[in-house]
Scaffold this motif. Structure first.
Motif, PDB file in Angstrom:
ATOM      1  N   PRO A   3     -20.955  -1.609  14.023  1.00 56.39           N
ATOM      2  CA  PRO A   3     -20.610  -0.664  13.683  1.00 56.39           C
ATOM      3  C   PRO A   3     -20.386   0.016  14.973  1.00 56.39           C
ATOM      4  O   PRO A   3     -21.635   0.601  15.475  1.00 56.39           O
ATOM      5  CB  PRO A   3     -21.863  -0.048  12.472  1.00 56.39           C
ATOM      6  N   PRO A   4     -19.175   1.608  14.746  1.00 59.70           N
ATOM      7  CA  PRO A   4     -19.106   2.438  15.502  1.00 59.70           C
ATOM      8  C   PRO A   4     -20.686   3.652  15.660  1.00 59.70           C
ATOM      9  O   PRO A   4     -20.847   3.473  14.244  1.00 59.70           O
ATOM     10  CB  PRO A   4     -18.099   3.510  15.141  1.00 59.70           C
ATOM     11  N   THR A   5     -20.542   3.727  16.793  1.00 56.96           N
ATOM     12  CA  THR A   5     -22.154   5.043  16.904  1.00 56.96           C
ATOM     13  C   THR A   5     -21.598   5.981  17.619  1.00 56.96           C
ATOM     14  O   THR A   5     -20.567   6.436  18.853  1.00 56.96           O
ATOM     15  CB  THR A   5     -23.029   4.811  17.724  1.00 56.96           C
ATOM     16  N   GLU A   6     -20.944   7.132  17.115  1.00 60.11           N
ATOM     17  CA  GLU A   6     -20.065   8.307  17.519  1.00 60.11           C
ATOM     18  C   GLU A   6     -20.978   9.849  17.374  1.00 60.11           C
ATOM     19  O   GLU A   6     -21.701   9.482  15.643  1.00 60.11           O
ATOM     20  CB  GLU A   6     -19.437   9.075  16.934  1.00 60.11           C
TER      21      GLU A   6
ATOM     22  N   GLY B 137     -23.175  -3.645  -3.777  1.00 60.11           N
ATOM     23  CA  GLY B 137     -22.566  -5.450  -3.679  1.00 60.11           C
ATOM     24  C   GLY B 137     -20.763  -5.351  -2.581  1.00 60.11           C
ATOM     25  O   GLY B 137     -20.871  -5.665  -1.523  1.00 60.11           O
ATOM     26  N   GLU B 138     -20.166  -4.762  -3.195  1.00 58.69           N
ATOM     27  CA  GLU B 138     -18.430  -3.924  -2.384  1.00 58.69           C
ATOM     28  C   GLU B 138     -19.202  -3.474  -1.052  1.00 58.69           C
ATOM     29  O   GLU B 138     -18.275  -3.921  -0.001  1.00 58.69           O
ATOM     30  CB  GLU B 138     -17.683  -2.813  -2.653  1.00 58.69           C
ATOM     31  N   VAL B 139     -20.459  -2.976  -0.935  1.00 56.94           N
ATOM     32  CA  VAL B 139     -20.649  -2.570   0.622  1.00 56.94           C
ATOM     33  C   VAL B 139     -21.440  -3.835   0.979  1.00 56.94           C
ATOM     34  O   VAL B 139     -20.140  -3.999   2.845  1.00 56.94           O
ATOM     35  CB  VAL B 139     -21.562  -1.494   0.905  1.00 56.94           C
TER      36      VAL B 139
ATOM     37  N   VAL C  60     -19.181  -5.178   4.661  1.00 52.51           N
ATOM     38  CA  VAL C  60     -20.438  -5.268   6.080  1.00 52.51           C
ATOM     39  C   VAL C  60     -20.088  -6.773   6.663  1.00 52.51           C
ATOM     40  O   VAL C  60     -19.537  -7.222   7.398  1.00 52.51           O
ATOM     41  CB  VAL C  60     -21.200  -5.022   6.249  1.00 52.51           C
ATOM     42  N   ILE C  61     -20.787  -7.857   5.797  1.00 56.54           N
ATOM     43  CA  ILE C  61     -19.698  -9.283   6.208  1.00 56.54           C
ATOM     44  C   ILE C  61     -18.546  -9.402   6.363  1.00 56.54           C
ATOM     45  O   ILE C  61     -18.534 -10.233   7.370  1.00 56.54           O
ATOM     46  CB  ILE C  61     -20.339  -9.995   4.428  1.00 56.54           C
ATOM     47  N   GLY C  62     -17.046  -9.330   6.379  1.00 54.32           N
ATOM     48  CA  GLY C  62     -16.218  -8.511   6.449  1.00 54.32           C
ATOM     49  C   GLY C  62     -16.133  -8.311   7.296  1.00 54.32           C
ATOM     50  O   GLY C  62     -15.590  -8.965   9.148  1.00 54.32           O
ATOM     51  N   ALA C  63     -16.475  -7.917   8.397  1.00 62.65           N
ATOM     52  CA  ALA C  63     -16.323  -6.737   9.343  1.00 62.65           C
ATOM     53  C   ALA C  63     -16.772  -7.267  10.661  1.00 62.65           C
ATOM     54  O   ALA C  63     -16.758  -7.399  11.620  1.00 62.65           O
ATOM     55  CB  ALA C  63     -16.656  -5.168   9.307  1.00 62.65           C
ATOM     56  N   THR C  64     -18.173  -8.168   9.822  1.00 61.46           N
ATOM     57  CA  THR C  64     -18.675  -8.684  11.260  1.00 61.46           C
ATOM     58  C   THR C  64     -18.182 -10.216  11.177  1.00 61.46           C
ATOM     59  O   THR C  64     -18.790 -10.758  12.204  1.00 61.46           O
ATOM     60  CB  THR C  64     -20.421  -8.763  10.452  1.00 61.46           C
ATOM     61  N   GLY C  65     -17.502 -10.778   9.682  1.00 63.90           N
ATOM     62  CA  GLY C  65     -16.615 -12.021  10.402  1.00 63.90           C
ATOM     63  C   GLY C  65     -17.997 -12.935  10.442  1.00 63.90           C
ATOM     64  O   GLY C  65     -17.854 -14.281  10.376  1.00 63.90           O
ATOM     65  N   GLN C  66     -18.781 -12.888   9.687  1.00 62.95           N
ATOM     66  CA  GLN C  66     -20.221 -13.609   9.018  1.00 62.95           C
ATOM     67  C   GLN C  66     -20.199 -14.839   8.319  1.00 62.95           C
ATOM     68  O   GLN C  66     -21.098 -15.493   8.078  1.00 62.95           O
ATOM     69  CB  GLN C  66     -21.479 -13.064   8.091  1.00 62.95           C
ATOM     70  N   ASN C  67     -18.932 -15.004   7.296  1.00 66.87           N
ATOM     71  CA  ASN C  67     -19.128 -15.198   6.619  1.00 66.87           C
ATOM     72  C   ASN C  67     -17.576 -16.645   7.726  1.00 66.87           C
ATOM     73  O   ASN C  67     -16.720 -16.355   7.632  1.00 66.87           O
ATOM     74  CB  ASN C  67     -17.968 -15.452   5.225  1.00 66.87           C
TER      75      ASN C  67
ATOM     76  N   THR D  15     -12.563  -9.912   8.033  1.00 68.73           N
ATOM     77  CA  THR D  15     -11.835  -9.817   7.071  1.00 68.73           C
ATOM     78  C   THR D  15     -12.118  -8.154   6.659  1.00 68.73           C
ATOM     79  O   THR D  15     -11.349  -7.414   5.917  1.00 68.73           O
ATOM     80  CB  THR D  15     -11.860 -10.268   5.667  1.00 68.73           C
ATOM     81  N   HIS D  16     -12.627  -7.464   7.245  1.00 70.31           N
ATOM     82  CA  HIS D  16     -12.725  -6.215   6.889  1.00 70.31           C
ATOM     83  C   HIS D  16     -13.236  -5.396   8.215  1.00 70.31           C
ATOM     84  O   HIS D  16     -13.787  -5.864   9.046  1.00 70.31           O
ATOM     85  CB  HIS D  16     -13.978  -5.927   6.205  1.00 70.31           C
ATOM     86  N   THR D  17     -13.134  -3.203   8.328  1.00 70.93           N
ATOM     87  CA  THR D  17     -13.349  -3.113   9.489  1.00 70.93           C
ATOM     88  C   THR D  17     -14.452  -2.346   9.283  1.00 70.93           C
ATOM     89  O   THR D  17     -14.601  -2.144   8.039  1.00 70.93           O
ATOM     90  CB  THR D  17     -12.431  -1.970   9.553  1.00 70.93           C
ATOM     91  N   TRP D  18     -14.412  -1.229  10.457  1.00 73.33           N
ATOM     92  CA  TRP D  18     -15.886  -0.583  10.250  1.00 73.33           C
ATOM     93  C   TRP D  18     -15.197   0.457   9.046  1.00 73.33           C
ATOM     94  O   TRP D  18     -16.132   0.825   8.051  1.00 73.33           O
ATOM     95  CB  TRP D  18     -16.683  -0.316  11.011  1.00 73.33           C
ATOM     96  N   GLU D  19     -14.052   0.956   9.192  1.00 74.98           N
ATOM     97  CA  GLU D  19     -13.426   2.200   8.238  1.00 74.98           C
ATOM     98  C   GLU D  19     -13.533   1.021   6.628  1.00 74.98           C
ATOM     99  O   GLU D  19     -13.967   2.358   5.788  1.00 74.98           O
ATOM    100  CB  GLU D  19     -12.500   2.336   8.300  1.00 74.98           C
ATOM    101  N   ASP D  20     -13.536   0.192   6.644  1.00 74.94           N
ATOM    102  CA  ASP D  20     -13.223  -0.364   5.361  1.00 74.94           C
ATOM    103  C   ASP D  20     -14.870  -0.314   4.579  1.00 74.94           C
ATOM    104  O   ASP D  20     -14.923   0.320   3.534  1.00 74.94           O
ATOM    105  CB  ASP D  20     -13.088  -1.440   4.866  1.00 74.94           C
ATOM    106  N   VAL D  21     -16.039  -0.571   5.512  1.00 74.68           N
ATOM    107  CA  VAL D  21     -17.433  -0.043   5.225  1.00 74.68           C
ATOM    108  C   VAL D  21     -17.517   1.430   4.272  1.00 74.68           C
ATOM    109  O   VAL D  21     -18.469   1.473   3.764  1.00 74.68           O
ATOM    110  CB  VAL D  21     -18.545  -0.840   6.395  1.00 74.68           C
ATOM    111  N   GLN D  22     -17.238   2.584   5.992  1.00 71.80           N
ATOM    112  CA  GLN D  22     -17.254   3.522   5.341  1.00 71.80           C
ATOM    113  C   GLN D  22     -16.746   3.927   3.898  1.00 71.80           C
ATOM    114  O   GLN D  22     -17.128   4.880   2.887  1.00 71.80           O
ATOM    115  CB  GLN D  22     -16.638   4.302   6.498  1.00 71.80           C
ATOM    116  N   GLY D  23     -15.813   3.226   3.928  1.00 72.71           N
ATOM    117  CA  GLY D  23     -14.672   3.891   2.779  1.00 72.71           C
ATOM    118  C   GLY D  23     -16.013   3.390   0.985  1.00 72.71           C
ATOM    119  O   GLY D  23     -16.122   3.583  -0.018  1.00 72.71           O
ATOM    120  N   GLU D  24     -16.305   2.178   1.264  1.00 72.67           N
ATOM    121  CA  GLU D  24     -17.105   1.392   0.056  1.00 72.67           C
ATOM    122  C   GLU D  24     -18.730   2.093   0.185  1.00 72.67           C
ATOM    123  O   GLU D  24     -19.408   3.093  -0.916  1.00 72.67           O
ATOM    124  CB  GLU D  24     -17.329   0.240   0.650  1.00 72.67           C
ATOM    125  N   LEU D  25     -19.166   3.037   1.349  1.00 72.02           N
ATOM    126  CA  LEU D  25     -20.243   3.761   1.440  1.00 72.02           C
ATOM    127  C   LEU D  25     -20.294   5.442   0.417  1.00 72.02           C
ATOM    128  O   LEU D  25     -20.729   5.390  -0.238  1.00 72.02           O
ATOM    129  CB  LEU D  25     -21.136   3.824   2.863  1.00 72.02           C
TER     130      LEU D  25
END
Length: 142
Positions: A8-11, A59-61, A65-72, A78-88
């Motif tokens: 995840p980006p750290t800014e 659950g969507e978060v 996260v699983i999609g942003a890390t390619g864990q599956n 399948t997702h970006t960290w921007e997607d995680v932000q939106g879900e949060l």
């Protein structure tokens, strides 16, 4: 897979850019009013379903996260960290609407609770953090 895709980006904190956001509590009230006018279930059932919506959003978060890390390995990234932000953001909005469902004074209830958590957490940091040693996140439930 590159490290920048799985971390995840750290800014540093910064003021939001772009047009001014609508007032948070006005938006929450408007969303609550709209949902209340279109609810399919009233009473305790409606209340429980409104609270359960929060679990769906969390659950969507997790999915993002699983999609942003390619864990599956079957699906890959399948997702970006921007997607995680939106879900949060969806989790926060859903939680605030749920709080408004429980009380018309949601802003004051939230403000008091936030002040208490902040005092317990940051107040402990001022005295060396001895009060929060057992909690790795530094926030004790309250």
């Amino acid at each position: 897979m590159t490290e920048e895709r799985t971390t995840p980006p750290t800014e540093p904190r910064r003021a939001p850019a772009g047009p001014a956001a609508p007032d948070l509590w006005t938006s929450i009230e408007d969303l609550w009013t709209w949902l209340d006018a279109h609810r399919r279930h009233g009473g305790e059932t409606g209340l429980v379903l409104r609270m359960l919506k929060l679990t769906e959003e969390v659950g969507e978060v997790a999915e993002a996260v699983i999609g942003a890390t390619g864990q599956n390995p079957r699906k890959g990234v399948t997702h970006t960290w921007e997607d995680v932000q939106g879900e949060l953001c969806d989790v926060v909005i859903t939680a605030l609407v749920a709080l408004r469902t429980l009380t018309p004074d949601a802003a004051a209830v939230f403000g008091r609770h936030l002040a208490g958590v902040t005092e317990r957490s940051l107040g402990a940091a001022a005295d060396g953090g001895t009060a929060d040693r057992g909690d790795p996140e530094g926030v004790r439930p309250g």
